[in-house]
Scaffold this motif. Structure first.
Motif, PDB file in Angstrom:
ATOM      1  N   GLY A 167      70.002 -24.038  18.085  1.00 21.09           N
ATOM      2  CA  GLY A 167      70.832 -24.962  18.840  1.00 21.09           C
ATOM      3  C   GLY A 167      69.995 -25.781  19.801  1.00 21.09           C
ATOM      4  N   ARG A 168      70.680 -26.621  20.571  1.00 22.70           N
ATOM      5  CA  ARG A 168      69.971 -27.518  21.466  1.00 22.70           C
ATOM      6  C   ARG A 168      70.523 -27.390  22.879  1.00 22.70           C
ATOM      7  N   VAL A 169      69.669 -27.696  23.828  1.00 27.75           N
ATOM      8  CA  VAL A 169      70.050 -27.572  25.241  1.00 27.75           C
ATOM      9  C   VAL A 169      69.840 -28.903  25.943  1.00 27.75           C
ATOM     10  N   ARG A 181      78.169 -26.700  35.337  1.00 31.45           N
ATOM     11  CA  ARG A 181      78.829 -26.234  34.113  1.00 31.45           C
ATOM     12  C   ARG A 181      77.999 -25.139  33.443  1.00 31.45           C
ATOM     13  N   ASP A 182      78.661 -24.222  32.767  1.00 32.51           N
ATOM     14  CA  ASP A 182      77.954 -23.198  32.001  1.00 32.51           C
ATOM     15  C   ASP A 182      77.467 -23.725  30.659  1.00 32.51           C
ATOM     16  N   GLU A 183      78.212 -24.653  30.073  1.00 35.45           N
ATOM     17  CA  GLU A 183      77.831 -25.269  28.813  1.00 35.45           C
ATOM     18  C   GLU A 183      78.399 -26.684  28.768  1.00 35.45           C
ATOM     19  N   LEU A 184      77.826 -27.503  27.873  1.00 35.08           N
ATOM     20  CA  LEU A 184      78.188 -28.909  27.817  1.00 35.08           C
ATOM     21  C   LEU A 184      78.510 -29.318  26.391  1.00 35.08           C
ATOM     22  N   PRO A 249      73.339 -25.131  27.452  1.00 31.08           N
ATOM     23  CA  PRO A 249      73.556 -25.302  26.007  1.00 31.08           C
ATOM     24  C   PRO A 249      74.539 -26.436  25.736  1.00 31.08           C
ATOM     25  N   VAL A 250      74.270 -27.193  24.681  1.00 28.51           N
ATOM     26  CA  VAL A 250      75.174 -28.260  24.243  1.00 28.51           C
ATOM     27  C   VAL A 250      75.849 -27.752  22.972  1.00 28.51           C
TER      28      VAL A 250
END
Length: 311
Positions: A167-169, A181-184, A249-250
């Protein structure tokens, strides 16, 4: 090359680069009249005008531009063929692997160890390329294999095996509006400014504002720290995390693949052995990662499962 000898093509390419008979002749270590005669002979044989000449300048015609564009590739191909023939016949010649610094998803040590266990393993020379030129190292024979990122690197003319999918960040400056935010998602980042990677046509980032041009991860991190841009990178390229930046994380970003790549026509045993070692090492590393992720789910005090962040 029935109508054009390799030596004549080299003469023309050098002349096209210099656009000056004297300088080109000096580079080629031949006399200027000999160079002029060779070029006229080529034009006569091909029945086209390659150069516009005057007393003050030399310029390429459309035919000349076409010949130099394809001629460089032809000379590189000949050079690569000679080099590969010599290397295939020399048991002492090392295998050459090109990577970008940090661009191995943590797999390189395991790959080298697995290859060293092969009965006919050779020394492995590590070459470092830039963000976008590593595939060219393989295409023109400077390297035998490469670690590349799909879909960002151009794999034209190459075969490949996938070693890791990740995955990508998003990497943000401290104090950014999304840092809490915890994730996007990509929609969250739609209006952000993203860097332009030199030579990369598609990065998977949303179409935000156009930021500064960059050539490597170090430049990206510097621009993020300055608040000039944000970035979305494969997870492995964001490690180790910089203490002054925020990583999130996205969840819907396209995944990236780390691949081992080699020239399509390259069937040498030393390359095949290295590819086998790379895929075997990656399989073992992926199994270990899955086991660690499973171990990260532990029972909480109330008997429920809770997530323990990995790493």
């Amino acid at each position: 090359m029935a109508e054009l000898e390799t030596r004549e093509l080299e003469y023309f390419v050098v002349l096209a680069e210099e656009l000056h008979f004297g300088r080109a002749a000096a580079r080629l270590l031949i006399a200027q009249p000999a160079l002029s005669k060779a070029i006229r002979r080529v034009e006569s044989r091909l029945r086209v005008t390659l150069l516009e000449r005057s007393s003050r300048h030399v310029a390429l015609t459309p035919a000349g531009q076409a010949l130099v564009d394809h001629g460089r590739h032809a000379l590189n191909a000949v050079s690569a063929a000679v080099d590969k023939a010599r290397r295939a016949g020399d048991r002492q010649v090392p295998l050459r692997l090109v990577i970008k610094p940090g661009g191995d998803a943590g797999l390189l040590s395991g790959i080298l160890a697995a290859y060293a266990r092969q009965p006919d393993a050779r020394q492995v020379d590590i070459l470092f390329g830039g963000a976008t030129d590593r595939a060219d190292f393989v295409r023109d024979g400077r390297a035998d294999v490469a670690l590349l990122y799909k879909p960002f690197d151009d794999l034209t003319g190459l075969d490949h095996e996938t070693l890791a999918v990740e995955g990508r960040v998003a990497i943000l400056p401290p104090g950014h509006r999304l840092a809490s935010r915890d994730e996007l998602t990509l929609a969250d980042l739609a209006q952000e400014t993203f860097p332009r990677w030199k030579g990369v046509r598609w990065t998977g980032a949303p179409e935000g504002n156009e930021g500064p041009e960059v050539t490597d991860a170090a430049e990206v991190l510097q621009m993020i720290r300055l608040g000039r841009t944000v970035a979305i990178l494969p997870r492995s390229l964001a490690r180790p995390p910089h203490p002054d930046l925020v990583y999130r994380p996205v969840t819907d970003a396209p995944t990236s693949e780390l691949v081992i790549a080699w020239a399509q026509e390259d069937s040498r045993l030393l390359v095949a052995a290295f590819i086998t070692a790379a895929t075997d090492a990656a399989t073992e590393a992926n199994k270990a990662t899955e086991a660690n992720e499973a171990d990260a789910k532990v029972e909480g005090p109330a008997g429920t499962l809770r997530e323990v962040p990995a790493g």
